[in-house]
Structures are given as structure tokens and as C-alpha cells.
Write a protein that holds these residues in place. Structure first.
Motif, mmCIF file in Angstrom:
data_model
loop_
_atom_site.group_PDB
_atom_site.id
_atom_site.type_symbol
_atom_site.label_atom_id
_atom_site.label_comp_id
_atom_site.label_asym_id
_atom_site.label_seq_id
_atom_site.Cartn_x
_atom_site.Cartn_y
_atom_site.Cartn_z
ATOM 1 N N THR A 127 11.810 41.500 -43.868
ATOM 2 C CA THR A 127 13.257 41.450 -44.022
ATOM 3 C C THR A 127 13.925 42.787 -43.692
ATOM 4 O O THR A 127 15.111 42.835 -43.400
ATOM 5 C CB THR A 127 13.604 41.051 -45.472
ATOM 6 O OG1 THR A 127 12.933 39.833 -45.782
ATOM 7 C CG2 THR A 127 15.079 40.846 -45.682
ATOM 8 N N PHE A 132 15.986 43.203 -40.386
ATOM 9 C CA PHE A 132 17.205 42.397 -40.470
ATOM 10 C C PHE A 132 18.261 43.104 -41.323
ATOM 11 O O PHE A 132 19.432 43.196 -40.934
ATOM 12 C CB PHE A 132 16.888 41.018 -41.046
ATOM 13 C CG PHE A 132 18.117 40.207 -41.349
ATOM 14 C CD1 PHE A 132 18.903 39.708 -40.320
ATOM 15 C CD2 PHE A 132 18.509 39.960 -42.653
ATOM 16 C CE1 PHE A 132 20.047 38.965 -40.582
ATOM 17 C CE2 PHE A 132 19.640 39.220 -42.927
ATOM 18 C CZ PHE A 132 20.417 38.725 -41.891
ATOM 19 N N GLU A 184 19.747 40.829 -31.057
ATOM 20 C CA GLU A 184 18.593 40.673 -31.951
ATOM 21 C C GLU A 184 19.051 40.328 -33.363
ATOM 22 O O GLU A 184 18.424 39.500 -34.034
ATOM 23 C CB GLU A 184 17.749 41.954 -31.961
ATOM 24 C CG GLU A 184 16.573 41.916 -32.909
ATOM 25 C CD GLU A 184 15.530 40.862 -32.582
ATOM 26 O OE1 GLU A 184 14.653 40.622 -33.448
ATOM 27 O OE2 GLU A 184 15.546 40.270 -31.480
ATOM 28 N N ARG A 240 19.836 36.684 -33.484
ATOM 29 C CA ARG A 240 18.601 35.911 -33.484
ATOM 30 C C ARG A 240 17.946 35.928 -34.869
ATOM 31 O O ARG A 240 17.577 34.889 -35.408
ATOM 32 C CB ARG A 240 17.632 36.467 -32.445
ATOM 33 C CG ARG A 240 16.364 35.629 -32.262
ATOM 34 C CD ARG A 240 15.327 36.331 -31.392
ATOM 35 N NE ARG A 240 14.728 37.474 -32.073
ATOM 36 C CZ ARG A 240 13.827 37.387 -33.050
ATOM 37 N NH1 ARG A 240 13.423 36.212 -33.487
ATOM 38 N NH2 ARG A 240 13.319 38.476 -33.595
ATOM 39 N N GLN A 241 17.865 37.123 -35.456
ATOM 40 C CA GLN A 241 17.249 37.236 -36.779
ATOM 41 C C GLN A 241 18.087 36.550 -37.857
ATOM 42 O O GLN A 241 17.538 35.962 -38.794
ATOM 43 C CB GLN A 241 17.018 38.704 -37.156
ATOM 44 C CG GLN A 241 15.888 39.331 -36.390
ATOM 45 C CD GLN A 241 15.489 40.673 -36.946
ATOM 46 O OE1 GLN A 241 15.703 40.973 -38.116
ATOM 47 N NE2 GLN A 241 14.889 41.505 -36.106
ATOM 48 N N ARG A 242 19.387 36.616 -37.722
ATOM 49 C CA ARG A 242 20.257 35.956 -38.704
ATOM 50 C C ARG A 242 20.014 34.444 -38.682
ATOM 51 O O ARG A 242 19.925 33.804 -39.722
ATOM 52 C CB ARG A 242 21.722 36.281 -38.427
ATOM 53 C CG ARG A 242 22.672 35.662 -39.439
ATOM 54 C CD ARG A 242 24.080 36.183 -39.284
ATOM 55 N NE ARG A 242 24.183 37.464 -39.973
ATOM 56 C CZ ARG A 242 24.798 38.538 -39.487
ATOM 57 N NH1 ARG A 242 25.390 38.495 -38.309
ATOM 58 N NH2 ARG A 242 24.854 39.646 -40.187
ATOM 59 N N GLU A 243 19.887 33.883 -37.496
ATOM 60 C CA GLU A 243 19.614 32.450 -37.409
ATOM 61 C C GLU A 243 18.237 32.126 -37.983
ATOM 62 O O GLU A 243 18.074 31.109 -38.655
ATOM 63 C CB GLU A 243 19.729 31.948 -35.968
ATOM 64 C CG GLU A 243 19.608 30.450 -35.856
ATOM 65 C CD GLU A 243 20.494 29.665 -36.832
ATOM 66 O OE1 GLU A 243 19.990 28.692 -37.437
ATOM 67 O OE2 GLU A 243 21.681 30.018 -37.008
ATOM 68 N N GLN A 244 17.260 32.978 -37.755
ATOM 69 C CA GLN A 244 15.931 32.778 -38.352
ATOM 70 C C GLN A 244 16.020 32.803 -39.880
ATOM 71 O O GLN A 244 15.397 31.980 -40.547
ATOM 72 C CB GLN A 244 14.970 33.877 -37.908
ATOM 73 C CG GLN A 244 14.303 33.642 -36.603
ATOM 74 C CD GLN A 244 13.245 34.702 -36.348
ATOM 75 O OE1 GLN A 244 13.374 35.865 -36.737
ATOM 76 N NE2 GLN A 244 12.179 34.302 -35.671
ATOM 77 N N GLN A 245 16.772 33.741 -40.419
ATOM 78 C CA GLN A 245 16.932 33.844 -41.878
ATOM 79 C C GLN A 245 17.621 32.593 -42.428
ATOM 80 O O GLN A 245 17.241 32.080 -43.481
ATOM 81 C CB GLN A 245 17.713 35.105 -42.262
ATOM 82 C CG GLN A 245 17.003 36.402 -41.970
ATOM 83 C CD GLN A 245 15.824 36.665 -42.886
ATOM 84 O OE1 GLN A 245 15.696 36.087 -43.958
ATOM 85 N NE2 GLN A 245 14.937 37.543 -42.459
ATOM 86 N N ARG A 246 18.626 32.114 -41.719
ATOM 87 C CA ARG A 246 19.329 30.902 -42.159
ATOM 88 C C ARG A 246 18.400 29.686 -42.122
ATOM 89 O O ARG A 246 18.403 28.861 -43.038
ATOM 90 C CB ARG A 246 20.552 30.651 -41.283
ATOM 91 C CG ARG A 246 21.686 31.611 -41.555
ATOM 92 C CD ARG A 246 22.852 31.348 -40.633
ATOM 93 N NE ARG A 246 23.944 32.259 -40.946
ATOM 94 C CZ ARG A 246 24.775 32.754 -40.049
ATOM 95 N NH1 ARG A 246 24.679 32.402 -38.775
ATOM 96 N NH2 ARG A 246 25.727 33.580 -40.410
ATOM 97 N N ALA A 247 17.615 29.565 -41.056
ATOM 98 C CA ALA A 247 16.676 28.449 -40.952
ATOM 99 C C ALA A 247 15.640 28.520 -42.070
ATOM 100 O O ALA A 247 15.287 27.493 -42.673
ATOM 101 C CB ALA A 247 15.987 28.468 -39.581
ATOM 102 N N HIS A 248 15.186 29.699 -42.373
ATOM 103 C CA HIS A 248 14.219 29.901 -43.452
ATOM 104 C C HIS A 248 14.833 29.471 -44.789
ATOM 105 O O HIS A 248 14.199 28.755 -45.572
ATOM 106 C CB HIS A 248 13.800 31.373 -43.481
ATOM 107 C CG HIS A 248 12.721 31.688 -44.439
ATOM 108 N ND1 HIS A 248 11.398 31.438 -44.193
ATOM 109 C CD2 HIS A 248 12.776 32.257 -45.659
ATOM 110 C CE1 HIS A 248 10.684 31.822 -45.214
ATOM 111 N NE2 HIS A 248 11.485 32.327 -46.129
#
Length: 113
Positions: free
Chosen positions: A14, A17, A91, A94-102
């Protein structure tokens, strides 16, 4: 990096991010980045300079951030301010969307705890 009740492996994933997100609204120097993360997470994430600066150097090497030395506003030695680059902004998105999906994936498990 420490958190009030979190696993170290989760926190390491984390850190980048959090650093990129801290710089999203403008340049900050090291101590202000630490304070920003602590404030915005209600003190949940807490890290020291020994964690911060290697991470900042890693992000700078990847051209996600850029450092600029400026005179101190308090009359002390110059400070290194870190800026998000266009590559860093991409980036971060991209990482924000990964965090939201998680978070979405975990939601059903969190609601039944």
C-alpha cells in the motif's frame, strides 16, 4: 510502515499508493508527506523516514515522481519537494482502481464479520 492492527505484507503493498496519492494535489516534502498520510488515514498508517525516503527514491527512479530542492519557508536548510509526474498520475489512477477493486472484492466478507 506501521498500522494500528494491520499485517506488514498488506502495508508494504500500500505504501507506493499512499505516497503517490499524497502528491496528487501538489508537491510536498518528506515530513509533510508523513503528516498527510497520518492525517488522511486517521492515524491508521504511520511510517518513519527510514521507510519513506527509500520508497520516494524508488518512485523517483521509476519516473513516477520528481524531486526539486527549494529554500525552506522557515529559514532552515533547503527542502526536497516531491512532485507527481504525468507517468506518476497515470500509475496513481491504475493503483487507485486496483485498490477500489480490492475493496469491492472484500466487502462481502467485511459485512459478515
Amino acid at each position: 510502515m506501521q498500522s494500528s492492527n494491520a499485517d506488514g505484507n498488506l502495508l508494504r503493498g500500500t505504501l507506493d499508493f499512499l505516497l503517490l496519492a499524497s502528491l496528487e494535489h501538489g508537491p510536498l516534502y518528506g515530513l509533510r508527506i508523513i503528516q498527510d498520510v497520518q492525517q488522511r488515514t486517521g492515524g491508521h498508517f504511520n511510517f518513519k523516514e527510514g521507510t519513506l525516503y527509500p520508497a520516494l527514491h524508488r518512485l523517483e527512479k521509476r519516473t513516477l515522481i520528481r524531486a526539486e530542492t527549494r529554500p525552506s519557508d522557515t529559514g532552515g536548510p533547503p527542502r526536497k519537494y516531491y512532485h507527481l509526474t504525468p507517468t506518476g498520475q497515470t500509475e496513481l489512477s491504475r493503483q487507485r482502481e486496483q485498490q477500489r477493486a480490492h475493496a469491492r472484492a472484500l466487502r462481502p466478507y467485511l459485512e459478515f464479520a
